[in-house]
Design a protein around this motif. Structure first.
Motif, short mmCIF file in Angstrom:
data_model
loop_
_atom_site.label_atom_id
_atom_site.label_comp_id
_atom_site.label_asym_id
_atom_site.label_seq_id
_atom_site.Cartn_x
_atom_site.Cartn_y
_atom_site.Cartn_z
N GLY A 340 41.45 20.20 -27.80
CA GLY A 340 42.20 20.57 -26.59
C GLY A 340 43.17 19.21 -26.04
N ARG A 341 43.91 19.46 -25.20
CA ARG A 341 44.51 18.47 -24.27
C ARG A 341 44.40 18.25 -22.91
NH1 ARG A 341 50.61 19.57 -26.52
NH2 ARG A 341 49.68 21.79 -26.43
N MET A 342 44.51 17.12 -22.29
CA MET A 342 44.09 17.25 -20.98
C MET A 342 45.00 18.43 -20.18
SD MET A 342 42.94 15.14 -18.62
CE MET A 342 42.49 13.78 -19.27
N GLY A 343 44.07 19.36 -19.49
CA GLY A 343 44.75 20.09 -18.73
C GLY A 343 44.71 21.58 -19.62
N GLN A 344 44.75 21.28 -21.06
CA GLN A 344 45.15 22.58 -21.77
C GLN A 344 44.06 22.67 -22.98
OE1 GLN A 344 49.06 21.06 -23.06
NE2 GLN A 344 49.77 23.00 -22.23
N PRO A 345 42.71 23.24 -22.33
CA PRO A 345 41.77 23.59 -23.27
C PRO A 345 42.48 24.69 -24.42
CG PRO A 345 41.35 24.71 -21.28
CD PRO A 345 42.42 23.79 -21.11
N VAL A 346 41.81 24.62 -25.64
CA VAL A 346 42.25 25.45 -26.71
C VAL A 346 41.20 26.76 -26.62
CG1 VAL A 346 40.79 24.50 -28.46
CG2 VAL A 346 43.05 25.79 -29.20
N VAL A 347 40.24 26.67 -25.92
CA VAL A 347 39.12 27.69 -25.92
C VAL A 347 38.88 27.89 -24.11
CG1 VAL A 347 37.12 28.87 -26.15
CG2 VAL A 347 37.98 27.49 -28.06
N HIS A 348 39.24 29.02 -23.92
CA HIS A 348 39.19 29.26 -22.32
C HIS A 348 37.91 30.32 -22.40
CE1 HIS A 348 43.03 27.61 -20.85
NE2 HIS A 348 43.31 28.05 -22.10
N TYR A 349 36.85 29.75 -21.68
CA TYR A 349 35.46 30.51 -21.65
C TYR A 349 35.09 30.89 -20.14
CZ TYR A 349 30.39 30.97 -22.19
OH TYR A 349 29.08 31.35 -22.07
N LEU A 350 34.81 32.22 -20.18
CA LEU A 350 34.19 32.79 -19.00
C LEU A 350 33.06 33.41 -19.05
CD1 LEU A 350 37.44 34.72 -17.70
CD2 LEU A 350 36.74 32.29 -17.11
N HIS A 351 31.90 33.01 -18.32
CA HIS A 351 30.64 33.66 -18.57
C HIS A 351 30.40 34.51 -17.25
CE1 HIS A 351 26.21 33.45 -18.33
NE2 HIS A 351 26.38 33.89 -19.35
N GLN A 352 31.29 35.66 -17.17
CA GLN A 352 31.12 36.59 -15.92
C GLN A 352 31.65 37.80 -16.44
OE1 GLN A 352 35.11 35.25 -13.78
NE2 GLN A 352 33.82 33.68 -14.69
N SER A 353 31.27 38.59 -15.41
CA SER A 353 32.00 40.13 -15.49
C SER A 353 33.31 40.16 -15.04
CB SER A 353 30.96 41.09 -14.87
OG SER A 353 29.67 41.21 -15.44
N LEU A 354 34.04 41.13 -15.43
CA LEU A 354 35.48 41.11 -15.08
C LEU A 354 35.62 42.46 -14.40
CD1 LEU A 354 37.73 39.22 -17.79
CD2 LEU A 354 36.87 38.15 -15.55
N PRO A 355 36.45 42.82 -13.19
CA PRO A 355 36.79 44.08 -12.90
C PRO A 355 37.87 44.56 -13.82
CG PRO A 355 38.16 42.41 -11.53
CD PRO A 355 36.91 41.82 -12.41
N LYS A 356 38.03 46.04 -13.95
CA LYS A 356 38.77 46.79 -14.94
C LYS A 356 40.01 46.26 -14.88
CE LYS A 356 35.92 51.05 -15.64
NZ LYS A 356 35.92 52.51 -15.53
N ASP A 357 40.60 46.01 -13.61
CA ASP A 357 42.18 46.00 -13.58
C ASP A 357 42.43 44.54 -14.40
OD1 ASP A 357 41.04 44.60 -11.58
OD2 ASP A 357 42.51 44.91 -10.20
#
Length: 472
Positions: A340-357
Motif C-alpha cells: 500500500g501507499r500513504m492513503g491508498q491501501p491495496v486491500v480495503h477490509y470491512l468487518h461488518q454487515s452491509l445493507p442491500k443497496d
C-alpha cells in the motif's frame, strides 16, 4: 387444538433482528442472510407462518405479523440452549463434520442432549400452529430431528426438509456418535432435499449402510425419482433442489454510487471483491495469500488493482472463528504494509454487515468477484454478483467445491486448497477482462441467463410441488 396455518416454515432463526433505539424503543427489522432472502418471497406468497428463535436469549415476544403479512411465531431459547445447541452441537459438531472436517468436530454428550431438547421444543411449537393437514417445511442442519418428532406428534402433516449446507459422505458421517438418531429424524419427512445430486447420493448410501433400508431410484434435479423405504412402511422422497436468489430483492444501486465507490478506492483499473461471512470454510485467508503473491511477483500492479473484502461477523464466541478473524486481519495488515501507499491501501477490509443497496453497489463496481470457499452447499453471493451484471461485465472466480460451480460453469474455477490455482484463476480473470473482453462478456451473459431463469421461485416451487406429490 391445532392452529390455522396451512403453510409453516420452521428454521433456527426468525427472519428479523431486534433493533433498540437510544430511547429504548424496540423494533424488529428484516435480517440479512441467504436463507431469509430465499424464503421470504415464498412465505409472502403463501401468507404463511415462520417458526423460529428471535435471536435474543431468555425471552420471546408474542407472535406478530410482518409488514408483508407473514406470521412470526417465536421460540424461546435460554443462553444455555444457545451455547450448547447452537454454538455447540450445531456449529462445533455438525458444521465441521458436514464441511469435510476442515476443522475437527467436537462430540460432546451435553451438546447432543441440548440439540435433542431444542428440536423437541421447536416441534411442539410447530404442532400447535399448524392446521390439520398443513404443509411444514423444515430448514437446515440445526433441526434435523424435528421431522421425526413432528411425525409422531402430528402424523396428519406433510413434512419437507431442506439442507442448506453440504451433506458429507457416509464414511465421514458415520463418525457421529448419534448418527442413527439423525437419520431417523430426517426420515420423518416426506421429502428430503439437498442442493446437489451428490448430497442426495451420500444420504441414500448412508440410509442403506447404517439403517439397512431399501433405496430405490437415483436422485434427480428438481424432481423425486429416489426413495428410501422405512421400516414402518413409509416411502421418503430424496432429491436435489439447487437453491437460488430473488434478483428483484437485490434492489438498485444509488445513482452514481459505482463511480463514487471507485473514486473512494483510488480510481483503480481493477476492483476485486470478496463478500463472505467470516467463517473458516470460506477460504478468505487463502485468497489473500494468493493476492499477496500476485502482487509480489508483479503479476498484478498495486497501483492499478485493489481488493475489497467484506467479512460479515459470524459466531465470534467459537474459537476457530476467532482464529480465522485474527489470521485474516493479520494478512490484511501485512499486505497493506508491503504494497500500500500513504492513503491508498491495496486491500480495503470491512468487518461488518452491509445493507442491500450498498452491497448492490459493491457488486456492480467489482470487475472480479472472488468466491473461494473450501466447501459450500451452494453460495448465493456468487449468484448475486452474476445477477448484478446483466450487461455482461465482470468476471467470477469460483471454488470448484462450491455448489454454485455445478450451475455456473463459465466461471473461472479454482481449487481453494491450492494457492497456485487461486492465483491462476485471478490472473486469468483480470487479464481476460483486459485482453479478451468479448469472450469474458459472453461467459458472464451465459451465467446471468442461468441465474435469471433458475431463481428462488423455481427452487421453492419445484420443492413444494414435489412435496405435494409425495405419499405419506
Amino acid at each position: 387444538m391445532n392452529g390455522d396455518n396451512s403453510f409453516v416454515v420452521v428454521a433456527n432463526r426468525l427472519p428479523v433482528d431486534l433493533q433498540t433505539t437510544p430511547e429504548g424503543t424496540r423494533t424488529w427489522q428484516p435480517s440479512p442472510g441467504g436463507l431469509v432472502a430465499a424464503l421470504s418471497p415464498v412465505l409472502e406468497q403463501h401468507q404463511g407462518c415462520w417458526v423460529g428463535w428471535p435471536g435474543i436469549s431468555d425471552e420471546a415476544p408474542e407472535p406478530f405479523r410482518t409488514d408483508d403479512g407473514v406470521l412470526l411465531h417465536p421460540v424461546r431459547l435460554t443462553a444455555a440452549d444457545f451455547e450448547s445447541f447452537y454454538e455447540g452441537f450445531s456449529n462445533a459438531t455438525l458444521w465441521p463434520l458436514y464441511h469435510d472436517l476442515i476443522v475437527p468436530p467436537a462430540y460432546q454428550r451435553q451438546w447432543w442432549s441440548a440439540y435433542r431438547d431444542v428440536n423437541l421444543r421447536f416441534a411442539t411449537e410447530v404442532a400447535t400452529v399448524a392446521a390439520e393437514g398443513a404443509t411444514v417445511w423444515v430448514q437446515d442442519y440445526q433441526l434435523q430431528l424435528l421431522p421425526g418428532i413432528l411425525r409422531q406428534l402430528r402424523p396428519d402433516l406433510r413434512i419437507g426438509f431442506f439442507l442448506h449446507i453440504p451433506f458429507p459422505g457416509a464414511d465421514l458421517f458415520r463418525q457421529l456418535p448419534w448418527r442413527e438418531e439423525i437419520i431417523r429424524g430426517l426420515l420423518g419427512a416426506d421429502l428430503i432435499g439437498f442442493h446437489l445430486e451428490s448430497g442426495a447420493v451420500n444420504f441414500l448410501e448412508l440410509a442403506r449402510q447404517t439403517e439397512g433400508l431399501e433405496v430405490t431410484g437415483t436422485p434427480t434435479v428438481r424432481s423425486v425419482n429416489a426413495q428410501v423405504h422405512t421400516h414402518d412402511g413409509r416411502s421418503v422422497g430424496v432429491g436435489a433442489f439447487p437453491i437460488s436468489i430473488d434478483p428483484v430483492s437485490l434492489g438498485t444501486s444509488a445513482p452514481g454510487g459505482v463511480d463514487k465507490l471507485r473514486s473512494r478506492l483510488g480510481e483503480p483499473t481493477t476492483v476485486i471483491l470478496g463478500v463472505d461471512r467470516l467463517d473458516y470454510t470460506k477460504g478468505i485467508l487463502q485468497r489473500l495469500l494468493a493476492f499477496e503473491e500476485l502482487l509480489e511477483s508483479a503479476a498484478l500492479d498495486p497501483a492499478e488493482v485493489v481488493l475489497l473484502q467484506v467479512a460479515t461477523p459470524s459466531r465470534e464466541r467459537i474459537e476457530q472463528y476467532r482464529q480465522a478473524r485474527s489470521q485474516v486481519e493479520e494478512a490484511v495488515g501485512r499486505i497493506n504494509g508491503r504494497f500500500g501507499r500513504m492513503g491508498q491501501p491495496v486491500v480495503h477490509y470491512l468487518h461488518q454487515s452491509l445493507p442491500k443497496d450498498q452491497l448492490r453497489t459493491y457488486y456492480e463496481a467489482a470487475d472480479v468477484m472472488l468466491v473461494t470457499p473450501f466447501k459450500d452447499g451452494m453460495n448465493l453471493v456468487a449468484k448475486e454478483y452474476v445477477a448484478c451484471h446483466e450487461d455482461g461485465s465482470g468476471a467470477l472466480v469460483l471454488s470448484e467445491f462450491a455448489g454454485a460451480a455445478v450451475e455456473l460453469e463459465q466461471a473461472n474455477l479454482c481449487n481453494p486448497f491450492d494457492i497456485e490455482s487461486i492465483k491462476r484463476a485471478i490472473a486469468t480473470a483480470v487479464h481476460g477482462l483486459a485482453n479478451s473482453p468479448e469472450t469474458m462478456s459472453e461467459r458472464m451473459l451465459m451465467m446471468h441467463h442461468q441465474v435469471s431463469t433458475h431463481d428462488v421461485n423455481l427452487w421453492a416451487d419445484s420443492f413444494l410441488e414435489s412435496l405435494a406429490e409425495t405419499q405419506s
